[in-house]
Design a protein around this motif. Structure first.
Motif, PDB file in Angstrom:
ATOM      1  N   GLU A 186     -22.836   5.681 -14.365  1.00  0.00           N
ATOM      2  CA  GLU A 186     -21.432   5.495 -13.993  1.00  0.00           C
ATOM      3  C   GLU A 186     -20.737   6.834 -13.760  1.00  0.00           C
ATOM      4  O   GLU A 186     -19.945   6.969 -12.836  1.00  0.00           O
ATOM      5  CB  GLU A 186     -20.699   4.708 -15.073  1.00  0.00           C
ATOM      6  N   ASP A 187     -21.044   7.831 -14.606  1.00  0.00           N
ATOM      7  CA  ASP A 187     -20.423   9.144 -14.448  1.00  0.00           C
ATOM      8  C   ASP A 187     -20.826   9.784 -13.121  1.00  0.00           C
ATOM      9  O   ASP A 187     -20.004  10.411 -12.455  1.00  0.00           O
ATOM     10  CB  ASP A 187     -20.806  10.064 -15.608  1.00  0.00           C
TER      11      ASP A 187
ATOM     12  N   GLU B  41     -19.003   8.013 -10.363  1.00  0.00           N
ATOM     13  CA  GLU B  41     -17.597   8.415 -10.381  1.00  0.00           C
ATOM     14  C   GLU B  41     -17.431   9.823  -9.804  1.00  0.00           C
ATOM     15  O   GLU B  41     -16.506  10.088  -9.037  1.00  0.00           O
ATOM     16  CB  GLU B  41     -17.055   8.364 -11.807  1.00  0.00           C
TER      17      GLU B  41
ATOM     18  N   ALA C  98     -17.604   9.619  -6.114  1.00  0.00           N
ATOM     19  CA  ALA C  98     -16.365   9.066  -5.569  1.00  0.00           C
ATOM     20  C   ALA C  98     -15.271  10.123  -5.536  1.00  0.00           C
ATOM     21  O   ALA C  98     -14.511  10.224  -4.560  1.00  0.00           O
ATOM     22  CB  ALA C  98     -15.918   7.858  -6.383  1.00  0.00           C
ATOM     23  N   ILE C  99     -15.197  10.940  -6.570  1.00  0.00           N
ATOM     24  CA  ILE C  99     -14.198  12.013  -6.612  1.00  0.00           C
ATOM     25  C   ILE C  99     -14.456  13.010  -5.493  1.00  0.00           C
ATOM     26  O   ILE C  99     -13.545  13.402  -4.763  1.00  0.00           O
ATOM     27  CB  ILE C  99     -14.204  12.707  -7.991  1.00  0.00           C
TER      28      ILE C  99
ATOM     29  N   ALA D 102     -11.798   8.377  -5.263  1.00  0.00           N
ATOM     30  CA  ALA D 102     -11.454   8.067  -6.649  1.00  0.00           C
ATOM     31  C   ALA D 102      -9.977   7.695  -6.744  1.00  0.00           C
ATOM     32  O   ALA D 102      -9.133   8.268  -6.063  1.00  0.00           O
ATOM     33  CB  ALA D 102     -11.744   9.255  -7.553  1.00  0.00           C
TER      34      ALA D 102
ATOM     35  N   ARG E  24      -9.246   9.560 -17.648  1.00  0.00           N
ATOM     36  CA  ARG E  24      -9.911  10.808 -17.263  1.00  0.00           C
ATOM     37  C   ARG E  24      -9.628  11.923 -18.276  1.00  0.00           C
ATOM     38  O   ARG E  24     -10.508  12.721 -18.585  1.00  0.00           O
ATOM     39  CB  ARG E  24      -9.488  11.221 -15.868  1.00  0.00           C
TER      40      ARG E  24
ATOM     41  N   GLN F 198     -11.899  11.390 -21.154  1.00  0.00           N
ATOM     42  CA  GLN F 198     -13.257  11.856 -20.841  1.00  0.00           C
ATOM     43  C   GLN F 198     -13.364  13.370 -21.017  1.00  0.00           C
ATOM     44  O   GLN F 198     -14.344  13.872 -21.573  1.00  0.00           O
ATOM     45  CB  GLN F 198     -13.627  11.491 -19.397  1.00  0.00           C
TER      46      GLN F 198
END
Length: 96
Positions: free
Chosen positions: A2-3, A6, A9-10, A15, A62, A65
């Protein structure tokens, strides 16, 4: 996985960020509590010196995280019986 997704996507600009006001002190306390089992065997304490009214306009997920990553690294690479300290203050211009 998932990271990594993500992060892709960023980098691709896809994102989504959900900005809202987040009280920093309780968030740091929550993350410190999550990582206490990692810190305890090493004798590392996690302390925070944050104003009670300090609020950030941020994406809470975020930021959490980032804090988990920072604190876990600080605990892992600390000396035995060391300390991880969070300090913050608001400047004259309102920035933290």
């Amino acid at each position: 996985i998932e990271d990594l997704l993500e992060l892709q996507a960023i980098e691709a600009g896809r994102a989504t960020v959900h900005l809202r006001d987040v009280a920093l002190r309780p968030l740091v306390a929550q993350v410190a509590g999550l990582l206490a089992p990692l810190a305890a065997p090493r004798g590392v304490t996690i302390a925070q010196h944050l104003p009670a009214d300090l609020v950030l306009h941020t994406d809470e997920r975020r930021l959490k995280q980032v804090l988990v990553n920072l604190i876990s690294n600080a605990v892992t690479y600390n000396r035995p019986a060391g300390q991880v300290r969070f300090l913050a203050e608001t400047g004259h211009d309102g920035r933290v």
